[in-house]
Design an enzyme around this catalytic site. Structure first.
Site, PDB file in Angstrom:
ATOM      1  N   ALA A  20     -18.551  32.761  -4.848  1.00  0.00           N
ATOM      2  CA  ALA A  20     -17.267  32.079  -5.063  1.00  0.00           C
ATOM      3  C   ALA A  20     -16.483  31.964  -3.764  1.00  0.00           C
ATOM      4  O   ALA A  20     -15.943  30.903  -3.426  1.00  0.00           O
ATOM      5  CB  ALA A  20     -16.456  32.825  -6.118  1.00  0.00           C
ATOM      6  N   CYS A 136      -7.574  40.706  -1.586  1.00  0.00           N
ATOM      7  CA  CYS A 136      -6.874  39.436  -1.820  1.00  0.00           C
ATOM      8  C   CYS A 136      -5.441  39.638  -2.301  1.00  0.00           C
ATOM      9  O   CYS A 136      -4.564  38.814  -2.005  1.00  0.00           O
ATOM     10  CB  CYS A 136      -7.653  38.580  -2.810  1.00  0.00           C
ATOM     11  N   HIS A 261      -3.067  34.321  -6.752  1.00  0.00           N
ATOM     12  CA  HIS A 261      -2.334  35.517  -7.160  1.00  0.00           C
ATOM     13  C   HIS A 261      -0.836  35.308  -6.913  1.00  0.00           C
ATOM     14  O   HIS A 261      -0.438  34.662  -5.941  1.00  0.00           O
ATOM     15  CB  HIS A 261      -2.771  36.739  -6.339  1.00  0.00           C
TER      16      HIS A 261
END
Length: 357
Positions: A20, A136, A261
């Site tokens: 990904a 992340c 996020h």
């Protein structure tokens, strides 16, 4: 340096090119300044032979072996921790500088944890030949916090995250989409347990259904009820900012968002702050976009931030009960700046240091 004969530019390897994050990495490498010569795409043996689009060409994927690192100057790793633990030292021993996006080396004292907008100098000191990328979630906020810390001196951080399912990889994305297909067009979400019954055991990498829901858990269990994701935010923020004693409290929540996020941030500083000062700093900070006019309905949301590179900041307020504290809402694409982009930026720092640009 093992410069490519055709260009005289350094050779780059992308390990985990079919994942990904690897997929986003190839897009980023095709969009940014072309400082690389050969770019070698490396993945597991089952992916060897596949061809992927890169810089307008089709490039064949090669299997992850020791020989795959022959002549490589910089190797970017976008692989699970256990794969990085095994193979990053091998790549470094072959002469490559490794830029690793996994969690395998982040807290190793001999491995710098680098965000180019915040601590680029740290990338130069790498005793193990490895530079690490923060998680992340940390990356979704740390560029903005670094800019504010440089001006006001950060002393305490209270954070709640709203994390996209792509943070759990392709399986997380597939799980959300499957669950959405089961609940779409229904009246579910109105009685206890109805969503759970519809979803059944199809919770994928999450402990609870994520469609029509929020799950106050991300990662694995740590001591005293904390999760690994929450500890990463605490430990990594301290290391990147050079604040080993920074007080940090984090609650990580998974939400039904595919990618990007979001976080609410309560940041306390060494001295009094004003919203005007904070806005000026954020508006001019590299890698930050200030998008903040609630009266006009303007603040960051994942559906607008996804696919972009900066950290987006809005809802900037001074705390009601503390003149040294600011409240922020931030969004960052967890596959771009939260993973692939930061890795690419660190690799570019290394290439410049090696004379690659």
């Amino acid at each position: 340096m093992a410069r490519t004969a055709r260009t005289g530019k350094p050779t780059l390897a992308v390990v985990g090119a079919t994942g990904a994050v690897g997929t986003v990495m190839l897009q980023i490498l095709s969009q940014r300044a072309d400082i690389w010569g050969e770019i070698r795409l490396i993945a597991s043996p089952r992916s060897a032979g596949r061809k992927l689009a890169l810089r307008g060409e089709e490039v064949e994927v090669v299997a992850l072996t020791e020989d795959a690192f022959d002549g490589v100057d910089v190797a970017m790793f976008d692989v699970p921790d256990e794969v990085a633990e095994r193979w990053a030292p091998i790549a470094a021993a072959k002469g490559a500088v490794v830029v690793d996006n996994s969690g395998a080396f982040r807290m190793d004292p001999d491995v710098p944890l680098v965000v180019p907008e915040v601590n680029p100098h740290a990338a130069r000191l790498r005793p193990r030949g490895i530079v690490s990328n923060p998680n992340c979630t940390t990356l979704s906020m740390i560029v903005a916090l670094g800019a504010l810390h440089a001006e006001f001196g950060l002393r305490e951080l209270v954070v709640s995250s709203y994390q996209a399912v792509s943070g759990a990889g392709r399986r997380g994305i597939d799980t959300l989409r499957q669950q959405l297909s089961l609940v779409a067009g229904t009246e579910l979400g109105t009685t206890p347990g109805d969503v759970r019954r519809a979803v059944g055991d199809n919770t994928g990498p999450f402990p609870e259904p994520v469609a029509l829901n929020v799950v106050p858990w991300a990662g694995t269990a740590r001591e005293d009820g904390w999760s690994s994701e929450e500890m990463k935010v605490r430990d990594e923020s301290r290391k990147v900012l050079g604040l080993p004693d920074l007080r940090v409290a984090v609650t990580c929540v998974r939400v039904p968002v595919v990618t990007t996020h979001s976080l609410t941030v309560h940041a306390c500083f060494e001295r009094e702050v004003t919203v005007d000062q904070a806005r000026e700093i954020l508006a001019t900070a590299p890698g930050v976009v200030l998008f903040d006019d609630p009266a006009a309905g303007e603040f960051p949301t994942p559906v607008d931030v996804v696919g972009t590179d900066p950290t987006w900041v809005g809802r900037v307020r001074r705390a009601l009960d503390d003149p040294t504290a600011l409240e922020l809402f931030v969004c960052g694409d967890n596959l771009r700046k939260g993973a692939a982009l930061n890795t690419a930026q660190v690799a570019e720092l290394v290439a410049a240091e090696l004379g690659g640009s």
